[in-house]
Design a protein around this motif. Sequence first.
Motif, mmCIF file in Angstrom:
data_model
loop_
_atom_site.group_PDB
_atom_site.id
_atom_site.type_symbol
_atom_site.label_atom_id
_atom_site.label_comp_id
_atom_site.label_asym_id
_atom_site.label_seq_id
_atom_site.Cartn_x
_atom_site.Cartn_y
_atom_site.Cartn_z
ATOM 1 N N TRP A 50 -68.249 -46.198 -1.923
ATOM 2 C CA TRP A 50 -66.817 -46.496 -1.814
ATOM 3 C C TRP A 50 -66.252 -45.902 -0.523
ATOM 4 C CZ3 TRP A 50 -65.066 -44.288 -7.194
ATOM 5 C CH2 TRP A 50 -65.584 -45.084 -8.232
ATOM 6 N N ILE A 51 -66.564 -44.619 -0.291
ATOM 7 C CA ILE A 51 -66.021 -43.915 0.872
ATOM 8 C C ILE A 51 -66.516 -44.564 2.154
ATOM 9 C CG2 ILE A 51 -66.030 -41.721 2.139
ATOM 10 C CD1 ILE A 51 -66.160 -40.336 -0.680
ATOM 11 N N ILE A 52 -67.811 -44.824 2.220
ATOM 12 C CA ILE A 52 -68.379 -45.408 3.439
ATOM 13 C C ILE A 52 -67.810 -46.802 3.694
ATOM 14 C CG2 ILE A 52 -70.531 -46.289 4.450
ATOM 15 C CD1 ILE A 52 -70.173 -43.195 4.643
ATOM 16 N N ILE A 53 -67.692 -47.614 2.670
ATOM 17 C CA ILE A 53 -67.142 -48.967 2.857
ATOM 18 C C ILE A 53 -65.687 -48.880 3.329
ATOM 19 C CG2 ILE A 53 -66.493 -51.126 1.703
ATOM 20 C CD1 ILE A 53 -69.022 -50.694 -0.102
ATOM 21 N N MET A 54 -64.882 -48.024 2.709
ATOM 22 C CA MET A 54 -63.484 -47.897 3.144
ATOM 23 C C MET A 54 -63.395 -47.365 4.572
ATOM 24 S SD MET A 54 -61.310 -46.557 -0.200
ATOM 25 C CE MET A 54 -62.319 -45.101 -0.503
ATOM 26 N N ALA A 55 -64.228 -46.378 4.911
ATOM 27 C CA ALA A 55 -64.176 -45.744 6.228
ATOM 28 C C ALA A 55 -64.700 -46.650 7.339
ATOM 29 C CB ALA A 55 -64.968 -44.433 6.209
ATOM 30 N N TYR A 56 -65.543 -47.598 7.011
ATOM 31 C CA TYR A 56 -66.096 -48.494 8.031
ATOM 32 C C TYR A 56 -65.430 -49.869 8.039
ATOM 33 C CZ TYR A 56 -69.831 -45.355 9.477
ATOM 34 O OH TYR A 56 -70.532 -44.304 10.009
ATOM 35 N N THR A 148 -59.701 -42.750 8.832
ATOM 36 C CA THR A 148 -61.018 -42.512 9.418
ATOM 37 C C THR A 148 -61.464 -43.742 10.195
ATOM 38 O OG1 THR A 148 -61.575 -40.993 7.622
ATOM 39 C CG2 THR A 148 -63.428 -41.911 8.885
ATOM 40 N N PHE A 149 -61.286 -44.916 9.619
ATOM 41 C CA PHE A 149 -61.641 -46.156 10.313
ATOM 42 C C PHE A 149 -60.862 -46.294 11.620
ATOM 43 C CE2 PHE A 149 -60.516 -50.506 11.384
ATOM 44 C CZ PHE A 149 -61.774 -51.044 11.612
ATOM 45 N N ALA A 150 -59.554 -46.111 11.568
ATOM 46 C CA ALA A 150 -58.718 -46.272 12.768
ATOM 47 C C ALA A 150 -59.107 -45.266 13.845
ATOM 48 C CB ALA A 150 -57.244 -46.136 12.403
ATOM 49 N N THR A 151 -59.319 -44.025 13.434
ATOM 50 C CA THR A 151 -59.683 -42.969 14.383
ATOM 51 C C THR A 151 -61.031 -43.254 15.029
ATOM 52 O OG1 THR A 151 -58.402 -41.337 13.144
ATOM 53 C CG2 THR A 151 -60.139 -40.484 14.597
ATOM 54 N N ARG A 152 -62.031 -43.542 14.214
ATOM 55 C CA ARG A 152 -63.376 -43.798 14.749
ATOM 56 C C ARG A 152 -63.395 -45.046 15.622
ATOM 57 N NH1 ARG A 152 -67.773 -41.428 12.750
ATOM 58 N NH2 ARG A 152 -68.965 -43.354 12.685
ATOM 59 N N SER A 153 -62.625 -46.062 15.255
ATOM 60 C CA SER A 153 -62.560 -47.291 16.052
ATOM 61 C C SER A 153 -61.934 -47.017 17.412
ATOM 62 C CB SER A 153 -61.748 -48.367 15.320
ATOM 63 O OG SER A 153 -62.393 -48.735 14.125
ATOM 64 N N ALA A 154 -60.846 -46.247 17.414
ATOM 65 C CA ALA A 154 -60.194 -45.905 18.686
ATOM 66 C C ALA A 154 -61.115 -45.049 19.549
ATOM 67 C CB ALA A 154 -58.870 -45.187 18.428
ATOM 68 N N GLU A 155 -61.798 -44.088 18.934
ATOM 69 C CA GLU A 155 -62.724 -43.232 19.678
ATOM 70 C C GLU A 155 -63.916 -44.018 20.215
ATOM 71 O OE1 GLU A 155 -61.821 -38.935 17.517
ATOM 72 O OE2 GLU A 155 -63.640 -40.022 16.979
ATOM 73 N N TYR A 178 -52.272 -44.257 12.353
ATOM 74 C CA TYR A 178 -53.475 -44.001 11.553
ATOM 75 C C TYR A 178 -54.561 -43.272 12.346
ATOM 76 C CZ TYR A 178 -51.929 -46.986 7.713
ATOM 77 O OH TYR A 178 -51.248 -47.521 6.647
ATOM 78 N N THR A 179 -54.357 -43.091 13.636
ATOM 79 C CA THR A 179 -55.400 -42.481 14.456
ATOM 80 C C THR A 179 -55.140 -41.000 14.664
ATOM 81 O OG1 THR A 179 -54.277 -43.077 16.514
ATOM 82 C CG2 THR A 179 -55.898 -44.642 15.670
ATOM 83 N N HIS A 180 -56.208 -40.232 14.640
ATOM 84 C CA HIS A 180 -56.156 -38.784 14.829
ATOM 85 C C HIS A 180 -57.295 -38.405 15.785
ATOM 86 C CE1 HIS A 180 -53.560 -39.051 11.338
ATOM 87 N NE2 HIS A 180 -54.531 -39.693 10.726
ATOM 88 N N ILE A 181 -57.110 -38.753 17.054
ATOM 89 C CA ILE A 181 -58.173 -38.559 18.041
ATOM 90 C C ILE A 181 -58.442 -37.067 18.213
ATOM 91 C CG2 ILE A 181 -58.929 -39.078 20.401
ATOM 92 C CD1 ILE A 181 -58.398 -41.568 18.653
ATOM 93 N N ARG A 182 -59.709 -36.718 18.110
ATOM 94 C CA ARG A 182 -60.121 -35.320 18.233
ATOM 95 C C ARG A 182 -60.058 -34.861 19.692
ATOM 96 N NH1 ARG A 182 -65.750 -36.132 15.807
ATOM 97 N NH2 ARG A 182 -65.335 -38.162 16.715
#
Length: 193
Positions: A50-56, A148-155, A178-182
């Motif tokens: 569930w987590i992986i599908i939502m995050a990706y 997580t999806f938005a952040t990873r996509s932007a990164e 939705y993005t939280h760039i590290r």
Amino acid sequence: HYALANDIVAKNYLSYVELPMTPKPQEDAYTDEELSTIWGYVHSDEEARWIIIMAYCGLRPGELRQIKLNNIHLKEQYMIGGIKTDEGRDRTIPLADRIVPVVQKQISCSASENYLVSCGYNQFYDRYKTFLELIGIRYLPPRLCRHTFATRSAEAEIAPAIIQSIMGHRKYQTTLGYTHIRTEKKVESVNRL
């Protein structure tokens, strides 16, 4: 308002009440390390899937629970789903190569003949939280998988229009929320200058 309109009181004292500002909830996204740990459980634990599908895929928890099996097209690597807004409803959600086997496993393990996830709201949230506790990952509400999806996509420097479309937002400004760039990703980016 009723009391003033009916001459029960002469003054609206409620208009003098000042409420304290409600603090904005702390928003965050799963780290690469946390996702790597969760990936280790996708073959054995439905909650990890569930987590992986939502995050990706950028799905809300309610969207994940409403994905119909006949709207999943593994060969073409997409599914149809989404709720809430005209832009977000019944949108095309691409499936990365890495996610296809996870979705396939979820389909084969699903107790439902119609839906990708076959449990109710309370059970979903309880199982999600318990799973994270068992594997020692900090609790982030399921909706933050979408962050997580938005952040990873932007990164990953995916085009903003693509991220916006996948998430089903009318305006990119919403997607930015939705993005939280590290910090390390910001440093990495400016080092390319």
